[in-house]
Enzyme design. Structure first.
Site, short mmCIF file in Angstrom:
data_model
loop_
_atom_site.label_atom_id
_atom_site.label_comp_id
_atom_site.label_asym_id
_atom_site.label_seq_id
_atom_site.Cartn_x
_atom_site.Cartn_y
_atom_site.Cartn_z
N SER A 104 27.72 160.14 36.64
CA SER A 104 28.19 159.29 35.54
C SER A 104 28.78 159.99 34.33
O SER A 104 29.31 159.33 33.45
CB SER A 104 27.05 158.40 35.07
OG SER A 104 26.99 157.28 35.90
N LYS A 156 26.10 157.39 24.13
CA LYS A 156 25.97 156.37 25.17
C LYS A 156 24.82 155.45 24.81
O LYS A 156 23.73 155.93 24.45
CB LYS A 156 25.74 157.06 26.51
CG LYS A 156 25.71 156.13 27.71
CD LYS A 156 25.58 156.93 29.01
CE LYS A 156 25.60 156.06 30.24
NZ LYS A 156 25.55 156.84 31.50
N SER A 198 29.04 155.70 35.06
CA SER A 198 28.65 154.69 34.10
C SER A 198 28.96 155.05 32.65
O SER A 198 29.02 154.16 31.81
CB SER A 198 27.14 154.42 34.22
OG SER A 198 26.39 155.57 33.86
#
Ligand code: GLN
Length: 478
Positions: A181, A81, A157
């Site tokens: 997330s 990420k 997210s």
């Protein structure tokens, strides 16, 4: 079966028996990433792909395998990420404000997985800007699409991290979970998403959003894969004072749940829960009962306040954490005549609307007039929620419920309605507020062919029981 659809524990066996090389495997993912970029509606899972670095890492991994100095993760490519620092690679946090920023150091998880274990680095994955969002639509680098249905959101997210697994653009990825997330996008994309206990995995080098809630964890194709990478990441880190020095337990693949007490919090099974999800979750629970689990209904009354507590505490902490992005120290600078104008201009130009909304809200909450009535109150209510969880865990070993109130929603469906977007996290937020480990496991599809996720939660530092339950759930669908 094609190489890129395999699970990492299968790939690990193939690599160590030399049935495949890491270079071959890494190239297969790079080819698939390229192929998806040429699709008419690309998934857009990656912000930065690092082919040279990936192949260099793969070559080194192959040498280690030849020399028999490898581990079970050596040679398995990793997607990260894009709010976790990887030295010498751009990091954007999906924000315009970090344009041009190159990480000057490695996060501890990167040190462990890429440098120590020898996992080749495929690239940096898309996310909601600074991890604020539930749909991956707030990224400055464009929306991510759900591989199961490209008109739908992959969740957020960590949307890029989940979509990459579902579309075979990486065999395993890292995400972060502040309010859901990792678990929510995993549920939307039909993957396993695991948030470890608060303090179990070092956050050193992960860009802070809300420091009392953030955790790093994996998104994977199966439960075994999640536990493999978790064990390589977990443990005390002198660089992160919030990490625990408790020993990291060895997770087995046991799915023996005989006598395990599983509580179904009634606050999970509310009217807003989609009826198909409710039915599939309850059916799964009944199957677990047949295998010897002892089910009971439990109640955690303050769970209904979780989104309200979270949307006070998270923006407050975010407003302080994001102060460092001032146009001077990192990334993009919008120069003005005087220093204070440079700050204002850089932040005005650099942050997107959702991040600004949170900074304004958080600054208001922390102001002297509202601190007591909002921030202090939210902390008090959070303490009651923690007490309620402790009480419930005196009588059950695991909590079982849905990960999300609905399957994936359409792109553009909620982006202009922040409150409805925030309520999507209603079932995931409590684990962050309390610090417990939690995992989302795919349990099938809705009639509209969108994945459904089941969430298990365990006591803090009881990952062993969590994984046992997760293996039992997963085995019902193999
Ligand atoms: N969707 C939640 C939010 O917008 C959670 C985000 C997260 O876990 N990073 O804050």
């Amino acid at each position: 079966m094609s190489l890129i659809t395999k699970k990492i524990h299968e790939l690990s066996t193939m690599l160590s028996s030399k049935a495949i090389s890491s270079v071959e495997l890494t190239q297969a993912y790079l080819d698939n990433i390229k192929q998806d970029d040429n699709h008419t509606t690309p998934i857009n899972a990656y912000i930065t792909v690092t082919p040279e670095l990936a192949l260099e890492g793969a070559k080194q991994a192959d040498t280690r395998i030849q020399n028999n100095t490898h581990t079970s993760l050596t040679g398995i490519p990793l997607g990260v990420k894009d709010l976790i620092n990887v030295k010498d690679i751009p990091m954007t946090c999906a924000s315009k404000i970090l344009t041009g920023y190159i990480s000057s150091y490695d996060a501890t998880v990167i040190q462990k997985l890429i440098r120590n274990e020898g996992m080749p680095h495929l690239g940096k994955l898309n996310l909601d800007e600074f991890a604020m969002g539930s749909s991956n639509e707030t990224s400055y680098y464009g929306i991510v699409r759900n591989p199961h249905h490209r008109e739908f959101s992959p969740g957020g997210s960590s949307g890029g991290s989940a979509a990459a697994i579902a579309a075979n653009l990486a065999p395993i990825t890292l995400g972060t979970d502040t309010g859901g997330s990792i678990r929510q996008p995993a549920a939307f994309c039909g993957c396993v998403g695991f948030k470890p206990t608060y303090g179990r995995v070092s956050r050193y080098g992960a860009t802070a959003f809300a420091s009392s809630l953030d955790q790093i964890g994996p998104i994977s194709k199966c439960v075994t894969d999640a536990s493999m990478i978790y064990q390589a990441m977990a443990g005390y880190d002198p660089k992160d004072s919030t990490t625990s020095s408790n020993t990291v337990e060895t997770i087995t693949n046991s799915k023996d749940i005989k006598g395990l007490k599983i509580g179904l919090p009634k606050e999970f099974f509310v009217d807003s829960l989609d009826s198909e999800i409710k039915e599939q979750i309850l059916n799964t629970a009944k199957e677990l009962e047949k295998q010897g689990a002892i089910l009971s209904e439990v109640s955690i009354p303050f769970m209904k306040h979780a989104p309200a507590i979270y949307y006070i505490i998270a923006p407050a902490e975010a407003s302080a954490n994001l102060e460092r992005f001032d146009g001077i120290r990192y990334g993009n600078r919008e120069v003005a005549d005087i220093l204070s104008e440079t700050y204002i201009k850089s932040r005005t130009e650099g942050f997107g609307p959702e991040v600004k909304r949170r900074i304004i809200l958080g600054t208001f909450i922390l102001s002297s007039e509202s601190y007591d009535s909002y921030f202090k109150k939210a902390q008090q209510v959070r303490s009651v929620l923690i007490e309620e969880y402790n009480n419930v865990f005196n009588s059950v070993d695991l909590l079982l419920g849905p990960t999300t109130p609905t399957p994936a929603f359409k792109i553009n469906e909620k982006i202009n309605d922040p409150v409805s977007m925030y309520l999507n996290d209603i079932f995931t937020i409590s684990a962050n507020l309390v610090g417990t480990p939690a995992i989302s496991i795919p349990i099938g599809m809705s009639q509209s062919q969108l994945p459904i996720g089941l969430q298990l939660t365990a006591r803090c530092f009881n990952e062993t029981t969590l994984f046992k339950g997760a293996h039992a759930v997963e085995s019902l669908f193999l």
